[in-house]
Write a protein that holds these residues in place. Structure first.
Motif, PDB file in Angstrom:
ATOM      1  N   VAL A 100      16.830  14.372  -1.769  1.00 37.36           N
ATOM      2  CA  VAL A 100      15.801  14.409  -2.814  1.00 37.36           C
ATOM      3  C   VAL A 100      15.321  12.992  -3.141  1.00 37.36           C
ATOM      4  O   VAL A 100      14.124  12.744  -3.295  1.00 37.36           O
ATOM      5  CB  VAL A 100      16.322  15.140  -4.071  1.00 37.36           C
ATOM      6  CG1 VAL A 100      15.386  14.958  -5.252  1.00 37.36           C
ATOM      7  CG2 VAL A 100      16.527  16.623  -3.779  1.00 37.36           C
ATOM      8  N   ALA A 101      16.248  12.056  -3.221  1.00 37.62           N
ATOM      9  CA  ALA A 101      15.870  10.659  -3.492  1.00 37.62           C
ATOM     10  C   ALA A 101      14.981  10.100  -2.383  1.00 37.62           C
ATOM     11  O   ALA A 101      13.987   9.407  -2.650  1.00 37.62           O
ATOM     12  CB  ALA A 101      17.115   9.793  -3.674  1.00 37.62           C
ATOM     13  N   THR A 102      15.309  10.415  -1.143  1.00 36.81           N
ATOM     14  CA  THR A 102      14.499   9.949  -0.009  1.00 36.81           C
ATOM     15  C   THR A 102      13.105  10.559  -0.051  1.00 36.81           C
ATOM     16  O   THR A 102      12.097   9.855   0.121  1.00 36.81           O
ATOM     17  CB  THR A 102      15.193  10.292   1.325  1.00 36.81           C
ATOM     18  OG1 THR A 102      16.460   9.634   1.364  1.00 36.81           O
ATOM     19  CG2 THR A 102      14.347   9.882   2.517  1.00 36.81           C
ATOM     20  N   LEU A 103      13.030  11.862  -0.286  1.00 34.70           N
ATOM     21  CA  LEU A 103      11.720  12.514  -0.384  1.00 34.70           C
ATOM     22  C   LEU A 103      10.906  11.941  -1.533  1.00 34.70           C
ATOM     23  O   LEU A 103       9.691  11.712  -1.397  1.00 34.70           O
ATOM     24  CB  LEU A 103      11.891  14.025  -0.554  1.00 34.70           C
ATOM     25  CG  LEU A 103      12.439  14.774   0.653  1.00 34.70           C
ATOM     26  CD1 LEU A 103      12.700  16.234   0.285  1.00 34.70           C
ATOM     27  CD2 LEU A 103      11.508  14.669   1.845  1.00 34.70           C
ATOM     28  N   THR A 104      11.557  11.685  -2.659  1.00 32.72           N
ATOM     29  CA  THR A 104      10.863  11.112  -3.816  1.00 32.72           C
ATOM     30  C   THR A 104      10.311   9.728  -3.487  1.00 32.72           C
ATOM     31  O   THR A 104       9.172   9.399  -3.837  1.00 32.72           O
ATOM     32  CB  THR A 104      11.816  11.050  -5.024  1.00 32.72           C
ATOM     33  OG1 THR A 104      12.253  12.388  -5.321  1.00 32.72           O
ATOM     34  CG2 THR A 104      11.131  10.462  -6.244  1.00 32.72           C
ATOM     35  N   THR A 105      11.090   8.925  -2.784  1.00 31.78           N
ATOM     36  CA  THR A 105      10.627   7.601  -2.368  1.00 31.78           C
ATOM     37  C   THR A 105       9.381   7.714  -1.506  1.00 31.78           C
ATOM     38  O   THR A 105       8.394   6.987  -1.706  1.00 31.78           O
ATOM     39  CB  THR A 105      11.741   6.854  -1.600  1.00 31.78           C
ATOM     40  OG1 THR A 105      12.851   6.678  -2.475  1.00 31.78           O
ATOM     41  CG2 THR A 105      11.257   5.500  -1.097  1.00 31.78           C
ATOM     42  N   LEU A 106       9.406   8.635  -0.544  1.00 29.10           N
ATOM     43  CA  LEU A 106       8.251   8.812   0.335  1.00 29.10           C
ATOM     44  C   LEU A 106       7.030   9.316  -0.435  1.00 29.10           C
ATOM     45  O   LEU A 106       5.907   8.868  -0.197  1.00 29.10           O
ATOM     46  CB  LEU A 106       8.600   9.775   1.472  1.00 29.10           C
ATOM     47  CG  LEU A 106       9.623   9.270   2.483  1.00 29.10           C
ATOM     48  CD1 LEU A 106      10.026  10.391   3.436  1.00 29.10           C
ATOM     49  CD2 LEU A 106       9.087   8.070   3.243  1.00 29.10           C
ATOM     50  N   LEU A 107       7.249  10.236  -1.350  1.00 27.61           N
ATOM     51  CA  LEU A 107       6.127  10.787  -2.116  1.00 27.61           C
ATOM     52  C   LEU A 107       5.561   9.788  -3.113  1.00 27.61           C
ATOM     53  O   LEU A 107       4.362   9.814  -3.412  1.00 27.61           O
ATOM     54  CB  LEU A 107       6.568  12.064  -2.841  1.00 27.61           C
ATOM     55  CG  LEU A 107       6.773  13.266  -1.925  1.00 27.61           C
ATOM     56  CD1 LEU A 107       7.469  14.387  -2.685  1.00 27.61           C
ATOM     57  CD2 LEU A 107       5.462  13.725  -1.329  1.00 27.61           C
ATOM     58  N   ASP A 108       6.392   8.897  -3.632  1.00 22.81           N
ATOM     59  CA  ASP A 108       5.935   7.907  -4.608  1.00 22.81           C
ATOM     60  C   ASP A 108       5.244   6.705  -3.968  1.00 22.81           C
ATOM     61  O   ASP A 108       4.577   5.937  -4.659  1.00 22.81           O
ATOM     62  CB  ASP A 108       7.110   7.418  -5.465  1.00 22.81           C
ATOM     63  CG  ASP A 108       7.587   8.459  -6.457  1.00 22.81           C
ATOM     64  OD1 ASP A 108       6.876   9.463  -6.674  1.00 22.81           O
ATOM     65  OD2 ASP A 108       8.683   8.273  -7.022  1.00 22.81           O
ATOM     66  N   ALA A 109       5.420   6.540  -2.663  1.00 22.30           N
ATOM     67  CA  ALA A 109       4.803   5.402  -1.985  1.00 22.30           C
ATOM     68  C   ALA A 109       3.286   5.561  -1.977  1.00 22.30           C
ATOM     69  O   ALA A 109       2.770   6.684  -1.840  1.00 22.30           O
ATOM     70  CB  ALA A 109       5.322   5.317  -0.545  1.00 22.30           C
ATOM     71  N   PRO A 110       2.539   4.476  -2.129  1.00 22.47           N
ATOM     72  CA  PRO A 110       1.085   4.592  -2.084  1.00 22.47           C
ATOM     73  C   PRO A 110       0.636   5.056  -0.707  1.00 22.47           C
ATOM     74  O   PRO A 110       1.294   4.750   0.303  1.00 22.47           O
ATOM     75  CB  PRO A 110       0.593   3.162  -2.377  1.00 22.47           C
ATOM     76  CG  PRO A 110       1.759   2.281  -2.117  1.00 22.47           C
ATOM     77  CD  PRO A 110       2.994   3.103  -2.289  1.00 22.47           C
ATOM     78  N   PRO A 111      -0.459   5.781  -0.663  1.00 25.08           N
ATOM     79  CA  PRO A 111      -0.929   6.257   0.641  1.00 25.08           C
ATOM     80  C   PRO A 111      -1.392   5.084   1.496  1.00 25.08           C
ATOM     81  O   PRO A 111      -1.823   4.061   0.972  1.00 25.08           O
ATOM     82  CB  PRO A 111      -2.108   7.179   0.286  1.00 25.08           C
ATOM     83  CG  PRO A 111      -2.529   6.772  -1.066  1.00 25.08           C
ATOM     84  CD  PRO A 111      -1.322   6.195  -1.754  1.00 25.08           C
ATOM     85  N   PRO A 112      -1.276   5.244   2.809  1.00 26.41           N
ATOM     86  CA  PRO A 112      -1.726   4.165   3.689  1.00 26.41           C
ATOM     87  C   PRO A 112      -3.249   4.028   3.648  1.00 26.41           C
ATOM     88  O   PRO A 112      -3.955   4.989   3.320  1.00 26.41           O
ATOM     89  CB  PRO A 112      -1.251   4.613   5.072  1.00 26.41           C
ATOM     90  CG  PRO A 112      -1.090   6.086   4.979  1.00 26.41           C
ATOM     91  CD  PRO A 112      -0.747   6.385   3.553  1.00 26.41           C
ATOM     92  N   ASP A 113      -3.708   2.859   3.957  1.00 27.41           N
ATOM     93  CA  ASP A 113      -5.152   2.609   4.037  1.00 27.41           C
ATOM     94  C   ASP A 113      -5.618   3.129   5.390  1.00 27.41           C
ATOM     95  O   ASP A 113      -5.401   2.482   6.418  1.00 27.41           O
ATOM     96  CB  ASP A 113      -5.434   1.120   3.889  1.00 27.41           C
ATOM     97  CG  ASP A 113      -6.917   0.807   3.946  1.00 27.41           C
ATOM     98  OD1 ASP A 113      -7.726   1.746   4.068  1.00 27.41           O
ATOM     99  OD2 ASP A 113      -7.254  -0.391   3.867  1.00 27.41           O
TER     100      ASP A 113
END
Length: 153
Positions: free
Chosen positions: A135-148
């Motif tokens: 869950v922590a890993t998924l949260t990190t990925l979801l919280d990251a800004p989208p790529p340009d």
């Protein structure tokens, strides 16, 4: 020569698997995944004492405001929620579950929780360290800004 799957591919496969399982779980309640998301969020906010606007619900679910508006109209037509004008803001619409809506989301939510528990079993269950790390890993990925996506590598 066999290549290991990429993280993106695995996330996509897991999302596809989860979506199919969720569709089958929600079908007996006549709900789509998006409708469930709106009702479950409204249920949680309401239980916490809130009466959210459509815009607040959109922000909370991460769904597009126009899409939420369409979902809310459908859910209202199905007798699951009520829309009322906000006396403090003529542009805002406040939402509330009907008794039927609360019954449906409680029953559907219980089935979804069972499904989530089953999904976490291979990691040692819902409360296991592996599940918390996942869950922590998924949260990190979801919280990251989208790529340009405008730039080319």
């Amino acid at each position: 020569m066999k290549k290991d799957p990429t993280a993106g591919y695995l996330v996509w496969r897991l999302a596809t698997k989860w979506g199919a399982l969720l569709d089958r779980t929600l079908a007996p309640f006549g709900l789509t995944q998006a409708q469930f998301s709106v009702l479950a969020t409204l249920y949680g906010v309401t239980r916490a004492g809130g009466k959210p606007s459509q815009r607040e619900l959109s922000d909370h679910t991460g769904l597009d405001p126009v899409f939420v508006s369409k979902l809310v109209r459908t859910l209202e037509g199905n007798g699951l929620l009520l829309r009322t004008a906000d006396p403090a803001d003529s542009r805002a619409v406040r939402l509330a579950l009907t008794d039927r809506g609360a019954d449906v989301i409680e029953a559907a939510g219980a089935r979804v929780m069972t499904l989530q528990n089953q999904l976490a079993e291979p990691l040692g269950g819902r409360d296991s360290e592996r599940t918390r790390e996942f869950v922590a890993t998924l949260t990190t990925l979801l919280d990251a800004p989208p790529p340009d996506l405008g730039r080319t590598p």
